[in-house]
Design an enzyme around this catalytic site. Structure first.
Site, PDB file in Angstrom:
ATOM      1  CD  GLU A 143      -2.507   1.158   2.621  1.00  0.00           C
ATOM      2  OE1 GLU A 143      -3.802   2.063   2.656  1.00  0.00           O
ATOM      3  OE2 GLU A 143      -2.071   0.838   3.505  1.00  0.00           O
ATOM      4  CG  ASP A 178      -6.142   4.637   1.837  1.00  0.00           C
ATOM      5  OD1 ASP A 178      -6.639   5.484   1.982  1.00  0.00           O
ATOM      6  OD2 ASP A 178      -6.099   4.016   2.841  1.00  0.00           O
ATOM      7  CD  GLN A 204      -7.322   0.023   3.661  1.00  0.00           C
ATOM      8  OE1 GLN A 204      -6.464   0.932   3.230  1.00  0.00           O
ATOM      9  NE2 GLN A 204      -7.618  -0.491   4.340  1.00  0.00           N
ATOM     10  CD  GLU A 240      -6.759   2.327   6.785  1.00  0.00           C
ATOM     11  OE1 GLU A 240      -6.158   1.512   7.629  1.00  0.00           O
ATOM     12  OE2 GLU A 240      -6.253   2.865   5.649  1.00  0.00           O
TER      13      GLU A 240
END
Length: 262
Positions: A143, A178, A204, A240
């Site tokens: 990530e 993300d 996310q 998240e």
């Protein structure tokens, strides 16, 4: 239609950790993720998942000494044995909890002089992790994380993450996209999702810039959710974010999607 997983490290913190599973299910979530499970026995977490009829979407491999500021050890020289032992522990937990995704954190760069050495070790460890995980049908994720929230983190950009995956060449090594981190570092999310969707293993979301609910801020999430559906993504979307107030009270943004899946 998007499948949302509540991140129990950030959401439902008004409850003790093992009580967050039931709270998420009560609000309509079908899946959960969290940073680390290792303070609890895998069997205890599995019991909470089963009781709440929840799927485990994702967790992270052991990151080193998190309390002392470490953010992963996959790129840290001298920690090779610890990394491999930690991966074995993560795979053991995944076999019990049932998730098919494990995020391996890169770690912080000691200095610019060591960046390339650390990157090479990171690639080596990811190749090892992907081989070990493939025997169990598990994907390894990496990530890119923004430098504001995590200064010094080795991996910051989507194109670099994709290049690392290509270099390793393992089909079960994928990128964790993300939206919050990507917007802060580079933006242009629509183009990057279209470009990279084949190698994106998990998505996310959070509002930008404050990392609260994704119903305000710089990103148009309804647009992005429609795009993600259009691109054929069938994985989980991890929530998240840090709720502005109570977790349940702030779920107005997601309730329509949760209701459609009920």
């Amino acid at each position: 239609m998007p499948r949302f997983a509540a991140n129990l490290s950030m959401m439902y913190t008004e409850h003790a950790f093992l009580d967050r599973f039931a709270a998420a299910a009560q609000d309509g979530f079908e899946g959960v993720e969290f940073l680390f499970p290792y303070e609890h026995a895998a069997a205890d977490i599995k019991a909470r998942l089963d009781d709440a009829a929840l799927a485990q979407a994702l967790f992270n491999a052991p990151p080193g000494n998190w309390a002392n500021g470490e953010r992963g050890i996959a790129s840290l020289p001298g920690r090779e044995d610890e990394f491999r032992r930690g991966l074995d522990i993560a795979l053991d937990y995944a076999r019990v909890l049932g998730n098919r995704k494990i995020h391996v954190m890169a770690g912080l760069v000691a200095s610019e002089a060591t960046r390339e050495t650390q990157r090479a070790l990171y690639v080596e460890h990811l190749a090892y992790a992907a081989r070990a995980a493939s025997a169990h049908g598990i994907d390894i994720l990496i990530e890119p994380i923004n430098t504001r929230d995590m200064p010094g983190y080795l991996l910051n950009r989507q194109d670099d993450a994709q290049a690392i995956c290509a270099q390793v060449g393992a089909p079960n090594l994928q990128v964790q996209f993300d939206c919050y981190h990507c917007q802060i570092v580079e933006g242009d999310l629509t183009i990057k999702l279209k470009r990279d969707i084949a190698r994106i293993g998990h998505i996310q979301v959070a509002g930008v810039p404050e990392r609260h609910e994704p119903d305000r801020g710089e990103l148009d999430y309804p647009w992005l959710f429609a795009l993600i559906d259009e691109l054929g993504y069938e994985g989980w979307i991890g929530c998240e974010y840090r709720p502005r107030a109570g977790t349940s009270e702030g779920l107005g943004w997601v309730r329509p999607w949760l209701a459609k899946r009920a």
